[in-house]
Design an enzyme around this catalytic site. Structure first.
Site, short mmCIF file in Angstrom:
data_model
loop_
_atom_site.label_atom_id
_atom_site.label_comp_id
_atom_site.label_asym_id
_atom_site.label_seq_id
_atom_site.Cartn_x
_atom_site.Cartn_y
_atom_site.Cartn_z
N TYR A 55 6.43 -4.17 17.08
CA TYR A 55 5.65 -5.23 16.46
C TYR A 55 4.72 -4.64 15.41
O TYR A 55 3.93 -3.75 15.69
CB TYR A 55 4.82 -5.98 17.52
CG TYR A 55 3.82 -6.92 16.90
CD1 TYR A 55 4.24 -7.96 16.07
CD2 TYR A 55 2.46 -6.72 17.06
CE1 TYR A 55 3.33 -8.80 15.47
CE2 TYR A 55 1.54 -7.56 16.47
CZ TYR A 55 1.99 -8.60 15.67
OH TYR A 55 1.09 -9.42 15.06
N HIS A 81 -8.05 5.39 3.11
CA HIS A 81 -7.44 4.10 2.76
C HIS A 81 -8.29 3.35 1.74
O HIS A 81 -8.58 2.16 1.91
CB HIS A 81 -7.26 3.26 4.02
CG HIS A 81 -6.22 3.81 4.96
ND1 HIS A 81 -4.86 3.60 4.76
CD2 HIS A 81 -6.33 4.55 6.08
CE1 HIS A 81 -4.19 4.19 5.73
NE2 HIS A 81 -5.05 4.79 6.55
N LYS A 100 0.03 -6.16 11.40
CA LYS A 100 -1.04 -5.98 10.42
C LYS A 100 -0.46 -5.75 9.04
O LYS A 100 0.31 -4.83 8.83
CB LYS A 100 -1.91 -4.78 10.78
CG LYS A 100 -2.59 -4.88 12.12
CD LYS A 100 -3.80 -5.78 12.09
CE LYS A 100 -4.34 -6.01 13.48
NZ LYS A 100 -3.35 -6.64 14.39
N ASP A 122 -2.17 -6.35 5.01
CA ASP A 122 -3.23 -6.91 4.18
C ASP A 122 -2.64 -8.06 3.35
O ASP A 122 -1.81 -7.82 2.48
CB ASP A 122 -3.83 -5.80 3.33
CG ASP A 122 -4.38 -4.69 4.23
OD1 ASP A 122 -4.89 -5.03 5.31
OD2 ASP A 122 -4.26 -3.51 3.87
N ASP A 138 0.89 -1.16 0.00
CA ASP A 138 0.00 0.00 0.00
C ASP A 138 0.93 1.21 0.00
O ASP A 138 1.66 1.42 0.97
CB ASP A 138 -0.87 -0.06 1.26
CG ASP A 138 -1.71 1.20 1.47
OD1 ASP A 138 -1.53 2.18 0.73
OD2 ASP A 138 -2.55 1.19 2.41
P1 13P Z 1 -4.83 -0.17 5.35
O1 13P Z 1 -4.05 -1.15 6.24
O2 13P Z 1 -5.59 -0.85 4.28
O3 13P Z 1 -3.93 0.90 4.87
O4 13P Z 1 -5.94 0.48 6.29
C1 13P Z 1 -5.53 1.22 7.38
C2 13P Z 1 -6.65 1.52 8.30
O5 13P Z 1 -6.44 1.42 9.49
C3 13P Z 1 -7.95 1.91 7.79
O6 13P Z 1 -8.85 2.21 8.81
MG MG Z 2 -3.80 2.26 3.48
MG MG Z 3 -4.89 -1.98 2.71
#
Ligand code: 13P
Ligand code: MG
Ligand code: MG
Ligand code: 13P
Length: 384
Positions: free
Chosen positions: A235, A25, A238, A240, A18
């Site tokens: 850490y 986002h 997260k 995607d 990303d």
């Molecule tokens: P992304 O990880 O897809 O960038 O989304 C971040 C987020 O916290 C949207 O609320």
């Molecule tokens: Mg994003």
């Molecule tokens: Mg994303």
């Protein structure tokens, strides 16, 4: 190059990042995808990649690449790095949101691992016919695939092939990563199924990295888990995640891979990376987050491999070379699953800023608790 020798291993690499999106986002600007295509067209001309496809899920750019250079190859990773650099530059020039989000280092050191982008790669001898599925998820984390892959590879009520296909019945080796201790273990199904589930149930600590056939077919699937570690001392769990799968003939069939998505699977990671919501199956075209930055999306695109090339539905004599994958979650068949995912996500949302709508304290991407607690130090009293 070009035609694979029969025992030569082809490598499928999916590298994703990303690097900025239009309106929060939501989605990359189309010119960012086009810039990535240009870089990979050059890489193909130079013989770095055999074939490629550029797509996205939500705000993540996904690069599917095939080649004969093995996993972790400097040139292949370098081409992906260049795609993200160019796309990030465009994002910055447009002041898009979180431009350059997943680029964590200034200099490319030969591999995207530890540098921010995620990758899932596997190598195998191409079979007589090689169906591939590319799953891509947004607003969640790698362990989101654990309940799904468990149903596919460990549960005969999902995958009848585990019972009626002699080679699938021989079982699978499951590589599991332990995020906290930065360790991995390979466990075997069906013998250790219940022990595997005992670990995987803790999605905050364990995630499936890959699954291999025990019938000599090679890898069945691989998940991008790059950020399941301590990056720069912090850490960063997260990310995607993508999951690439080989299907049929001793492996789960395409339909068996898709079966678990009928149920809304509750996964971590939407809204500020800090909430639980249900996975919503859809086409990449429908993967913009529209409700509470979600719900978390899952897309599935399919190609056949043809001597290292991605074979889709592109018309005969297609001139532009752009591939047309099978878009499995596009159709109306999934309307009920989508409705159920929205319903489950709304139920989670109705809990407000309380668990289990929000994640456990150690997993929250955002938290104000340390400041709150330190401001209360002098006010906390012992309970008699
Ligand atoms: P992304 O990880 O897809 O960038 O989304 C971040 C987020 O916290 C949207 O609320
Ligand atoms: Mg994003
Ligand atoms: Mg994303
Ligand atoms: P066909 O008989 O159409 O090849 O399908 C076999 C199969 O595995 C379907 O899941």
């Amino acid at each position: 190059m070009g035609v694979s020798m029969s025992e030569e291993k082809v490598t499928v690499s999916v590298i994703k990042a990303d690097v900025g999106s239009v309106v929060g986002h939501s989605k990359p600007h189309p010119s960012m995808l086009e810039a990535s295509r240009e870089v990979l067209r050059d890489a193909q001309k130079q013989g770095v990649v055999e074939d490629f496809y550029v797509t996205r899920v939500g705000d993540d750019i996904n690069l599917f690449m095939t080649h004969y250079k093995g996993a972790g190859n400097r040139d292949v990773h370098g081409a992906a790095w260049e795609c993200f650099q160019r796309a990030a530059k465009i994002a910055k020039s447009m002041k898009l949101y979180a431009a350059g989000q997943d680029i964590l280092t200034d200099a490319f050191s030969g591999n995207v691992k530890g540098a921010g982008p995620g990758s899932a790669e596997f190598s195998f001898v191409e079979r007589k016919s090689e169906p591939l599925l590319f799953f891509m998820a947004d607003k969640t984390e790698p362990s989101a695939y654990s309940p799904i892959l468990s149903r596919i590879f460990l549960d005969p009520f999902t995958t009848t092939g585990l019972v009626i296909d002699a080679r699938a019945k021989m079982g699978f080796d499951v590589e599991i990563q332990d995020v906290m201790d930065h360790k991995k273990v390979v466990m075997s199904s069906p013998e250790e199924t219940l022990s595997i589930l005992s670990l995987l149930g803790d999605t905050s600590r364990y995630a499936i990295k890959r699954i291999d056939s025990r019938a000599g077919i090679g890898p069945a699937c691989v998940v991008s888990t790059d950020k399941l570690n301590l990056t720069a001392g912090k850490y960063v769990g997260k990310d995607d995640p993508v999951c690439v799968c080989r299907a049929q003939s001793g492996l789960p069939s395409v339909g068996e891979y898709l079966q678990p998505f009928v149920n809304p699977t509750i996964v971590a990671g939407w809204m500020r990376g800090s909430h639980y919501g249900a996975l919503y199956p859809c086409s990449p075209e429908d993967s913009d987050p529209v409700y509470f930055d979600g719900p978390p999306r899952i897309c599935c695109l399919g190609f056949q491999l043809n001597d290292g090339k991605l074979q889709g539905l592109e018309p005969m004599n297609s001139k532009n070379g752009e591939h047309v994958p099978v878009d499995f979650f596009k159709g109306e068949t999934w309307n009920k699953a989508r409705e159920d995912a929205i319903k489950a996500s709304m139920l989670m949302r109705s809990q407000g800023p309380f668990m289990p709508s929000i994640l456990g304290p150690e997993e929250m991407e955002y938290t104000s608790r340390p400041e709150v607690l330190s401001s209360l130090t002098s006010r906390f009293e012992n309970i008699e």
